[in-house]
Scaffold this motif. Structure first.
Motif, mmCIF file in Angstrom:
data_model
loop_
_atom_site.group_PDB
_atom_site.id
_atom_site.type_symbol
_atom_site.label_atom_id
_atom_site.label_comp_id
_atom_site.label_asym_id
_atom_site.label_seq_id
_atom_site.Cartn_x
_atom_site.Cartn_y
_atom_site.Cartn_z
ATOM 1 N N THR A 1 75.556 26.022 -83.675
ATOM 2 C CA THR A 1 74.736 27.222 -83.827
ATOM 3 C C THR A 1 75.601 28.271 -84.520
ATOM 4 O O THR A 1 76.840 28.159 -84.540
ATOM 5 C CB THR A 1 74.289 27.784 -82.466
ATOM 6 O OG1 THR A 1 75.450 28.142 -81.709
ATOM 7 C CG2 THR A 1 73.436 26.778 -81.693
ATOM 8 N N GLN A 2 74.984 29.293 -85.058
ATOM 9 C CA GLN A 2 75.744 30.377 -85.688
ATOM 10 C C GLN A 2 76.670 31.029 -84.669
ATOM 11 O O GLN A 2 77.814 31.350 -84.972
ATOM 12 C CB GLN A 2 74.792 31.417 -86.296
ATOM 13 C CG GLN A 2 75.517 32.507 -87.085
ATOM 14 C CD GLN A 2 76.226 31.956 -88.312
ATOM 15 O OE1 GLN A 2 75.619 31.301 -89.142
ATOM 16 N NE2 GLN A 2 77.518 32.211 -88.433
ATOM 17 N N GLU A 3 76.178 31.198 -83.441
ATOM 18 C CA GLU A 3 76.978 31.814 -82.373
ATOM 19 C C GLU A 3 78.230 30.989 -82.075
ATOM 20 O O GLU A 3 79.330 31.528 -81.956
ATOM 21 C CB GLU A 3 76.123 31.955 -81.116
ATOM 22 C CG GLU A 3 76.859 32.556 -79.946
ATOM 23 C CD GLU A 3 76.013 32.597 -78.673
ATOM 24 O OE1 GLU A 3 76.539 33.071 -77.660
ATOM 25 O OE2 GLU A 3 74.849 32.157 -78.684
ATOM 26 N N ALA A 4 78.076 29.667 -81.976
ATOM 27 C CA ALA A 4 79.218 28.786 -81.706
ATOM 28 C C ALA A 4 80.198 28.804 -82.879
ATOM 29 O O ALA A 4 81.418 28.849 -82.687
ATOM 30 C CB ALA A 4 78.738 27.362 -81.437
ATOM 31 N N TYR A 5 79.675 28.788 -84.105
ATOM 32 C CA TYR A 5 80.526 28.836 -85.290
ATOM 33 C C TYR A 5 81.345 30.139 -85.296
ATOM 34 O O TYR A 5 82.556 30.117 -85.522
ATOM 35 C CB TYR A 5 79.677 28.738 -86.556
ATOM 36 C CG TYR A 5 80.489 28.746 -87.830
ATOM 37 C CD1 TYR A 5 80.963 27.572 -88.378
ATOM 38 C CD2 TYR A 5 80.808 29.945 -88.479
ATOM 39 C CE1 TYR A 5 81.731 27.565 -89.542
ATOM 40 C CE2 TYR A 5 81.569 29.950 -89.634
ATOM 41 C CZ TYR A 5 82.023 28.765 -90.161
ATOM 42 O OH TYR A 5 82.790 28.775 -91.305
ATOM 43 N N ASP A 6 80.677 31.267 -85.037
ATOM 44 C CA ASP A 6 81.359 32.563 -85.026
ATOM 45 C C ASP A 6 82.432 32.618 -83.943
ATOM 46 O O ASP A 6 83.511 33.178 -84.157
ATOM 47 C CB ASP A 6 80.356 33.700 -84.833
ATOM 48 C CG ASP A 6 79.417 33.866 -86.024
ATOM 49 O OD1 ASP A 6 79.718 33.316 -87.111
ATOM 50 O OD2 ASP A 6 78.375 34.536 -85.863
ATOM 51 N N LYS A 7 82.148 32.026 -82.774
ATOM 52 C CA LYS A 7 83.112 32.004 -81.673
ATOM 53 C C LYS A 7 84.357 31.200 -82.056
ATOM 54 O O LYS A 7 85.489 31.638 -81.831
ATOM 55 C CB LYS A 7 82.445 31.419 -80.423
ATOM 56 C CG LYS A 7 83.310 31.411 -79.195
ATOM 57 C CD LYS A 7 82.540 30.932 -77.973
ATOM 58 C CE LYS A 7 82.440 29.424 -78.014
ATOM 59 N NZ LYS A 7 81.825 28.808 -76.852
ATOM 60 N N LEU A 8 84.147 30.038 -82.681
ATOM 61 C CA LEU A 8 85.276 29.209 -83.102
ATOM 62 C C LEU A 8 86.074 29.881 -84.215
ATOM 63 O O LEU A 8 87.310 29.814 -84.236
ATOM 64 C CB LEU A 8 84.785 27.836 -83.560
ATOM 65 C CG LEU A 8 84.183 26.950 -82.473
ATOM 66 C CD1 LEU A 8 83.624 25.668 -83.085
ATOM 67 C CD2 LEU A 8 85.207 26.628 -81.403
ATOM 68 N N LYS A 9 85.380 30.528 -85.139
ATOM 69 C CA LYS A 9 86.046 31.244 -86.240
ATOM 70 C C LYS A 9 86.907 32.377 -85.696
ATOM 71 O O LYS A 9 88.042 32.585 -86.137
ATOM 72 C CB LYS A 9 84.988 31.778 -87.220
ATOM 73 C CG LYS A 9 85.568 32.522 -88.405
ATOM 74 C CD LYS A 9 86.132 31.556 -89.432
ATOM 75 C CE LYS A 9 86.493 32.262 -90.707
ATOM 76 N NZ LYS A 9 87.890 32.640 -90.797
ATOM 77 N N ALA A 10 86.380 33.119 -84.701
ATOM 78 C CA ALA A 10 87.139 34.217 -84.093
ATOM 79 C C ALA A 10 88.378 33.680 -83.377
ATOM 80 O O ALA A 10 89.464 34.271 -83.467
ATOM 81 C CB ALA A 10 86.253 34.994 -83.118
ATOM 82 N N GLU A 11 88.230 32.539 -82.687
ATOM 83 C CA GLU A 11 89.385 31.929 -82.016
ATOM 84 C C GLU A 11 90.434 31.523 -83.046
ATOM 85 O O GLU A 11 91.634 31.764 -82.857
ATOM 86 C CB GLU A 11 88.946 30.713 -81.204
ATOM 87 C CG GLU A 11 90.105 30.036 -80.497
ATOM 88 C CD GLU A 11 89.732 28.750 -79.765
ATOM 89 O OE1 GLU A 11 90.656 28.082 -79.271
ATOM 90 O OE2 GLU A 11 88.534 28.413 -79.692
ATOM 91 N N LEU A 12 89.999 30.925 -84.148
ATOM 92 C CA LEU A 12 90.922 30.516 -85.201
ATOM 93 C C LEU A 12 91.658 31.720 -85.792
ATOM 94 O O LEU A 12 92.886 31.690 -85.953
ATOM 95 C CB LEU A 12 90.175 29.767 -86.304
ATOM 96 C CG LEU A 12 91.013 29.322 -87.505
ATOM 97 C CD1 LEU A 12 92.100 28.337 -87.081
ATOM 98 C CD2 LEU A 12 90.112 28.701 -88.569
ATOM 99 N N ASP A 13 90.916 32.775 -86.094
ATOM 100 C CA ASP A 13 91.538 33.984 -86.650
ATOM 101 C C ASP A 13 92.569 34.563 -85.692
ATOM 102 O O ASP A 13 93.641 35.008 -86.109
ATOM 103 C CB ASP A 13 90.470 35.035 -86.982
ATOM 104 C CG ASP A 13 89.582 34.607 -88.144
ATOM 105 O OD1 ASP A 13 89.964 33.670 -88.884
ATOM 106 O OD2 ASP A 13 88.502 35.210 -88.313
ATOM 107 N N ASP A 14 92.259 34.553 -84.385
ATOM 108 C CA ASP A 14 93.182 35.080 -83.379
ATOM 109 C C ASP A 14 94.438 34.214 -83.287
ATOM 110 O O ASP A 14 95.556 34.724 -83.216
ATOM 111 C CB ASP A 14 92.471 35.153 -82.024
ATOM 112 C CG ASP A 14 93.309 35.856 -80.963
ATOM 113 O OD1 ASP A 14 93.871 36.928 -81.263
ATOM 114 O OD2 ASP A 14 93.383 35.334 -79.833
#
Length: 163
Positions: free
Chosen positions: A10-23
């Motif tokens: 989902t877009q929400e899951a993608y955004d969550k994983l992207k934020a974790e990666l950026d962090d």
């Protein structure tokens, strides 16, 4: 239908994983580099527990970064599927194994689950996932399990996952 290796998110899951990666690639990576440097400055690295712990944590973090990058590269971002009874990624599916024994699971990626949701997850590329993908409520489907056994399931229900 998803290709082998494609991960439906989902877009929400993608955004969550992207934020974790950026962090992990930004502040967390810098923090570990600083800890390693400070531990190195203490001297003898052979008996420096802080240094070895930080290096171990760095290795785990870099592995998670590679995993996230791979997952996001393979991701197919989509909206929650319609509630039409057709099995596809993003649906909570209930199947009957023919003896009254039913199982309820999410067809998709575990990253789509909400925090604390203990629903089992089956990949669309798994033996059962591939067999039921595209089928409808009430359909009877046969597939070969990883142990070589031929199994038949009836799709009892398929509804969109609600976070």
């Amino acid at each position: 239908m998803t290709d082998q290796g494609t991960i439906w998110l989902t877009q929400e899951a993608y955004d969550k994983l992207k934020a974790e990666l950026d962090d992990l690639k930004g502040p967390k990576r810098q923090e570990i580099i600083e800890r390693i440097s400070a531990a190195r400055d203490e001297g003898d690295l052979k008996e420096n527990g802080g240094y070895h712990a930080a290096k171990d944590e760095q290795g785990k973090q870099e592995a998670r970064i590679r995993q996230l990058e791979d997952m996001l590269r393979k991701a197919e971002v989509g909206e929650t599927p319609p509630n039409d009874g057709v099995v596809e990624p993003g649906m909570v599916v209930t199947v009957d194994f023919g003896d009254g024994d039913t199982e309820k699971f999410l067809l998709g990626a575990r990253e789509n689950l909400s925090e604390g949701d203990d629903l089992d997850v089956y990949s669309p590329q798994s033996a059962m996932g591939a067999a039921i993908n595209g089928q409808s409520r009430g359909d009877k489907v046969s597939y070969t399990a990883p142990n070589g056994k031929e199994l038949t399931v009836t799709i009892v229900d398929a509804e969109p996952y609600k976070a």
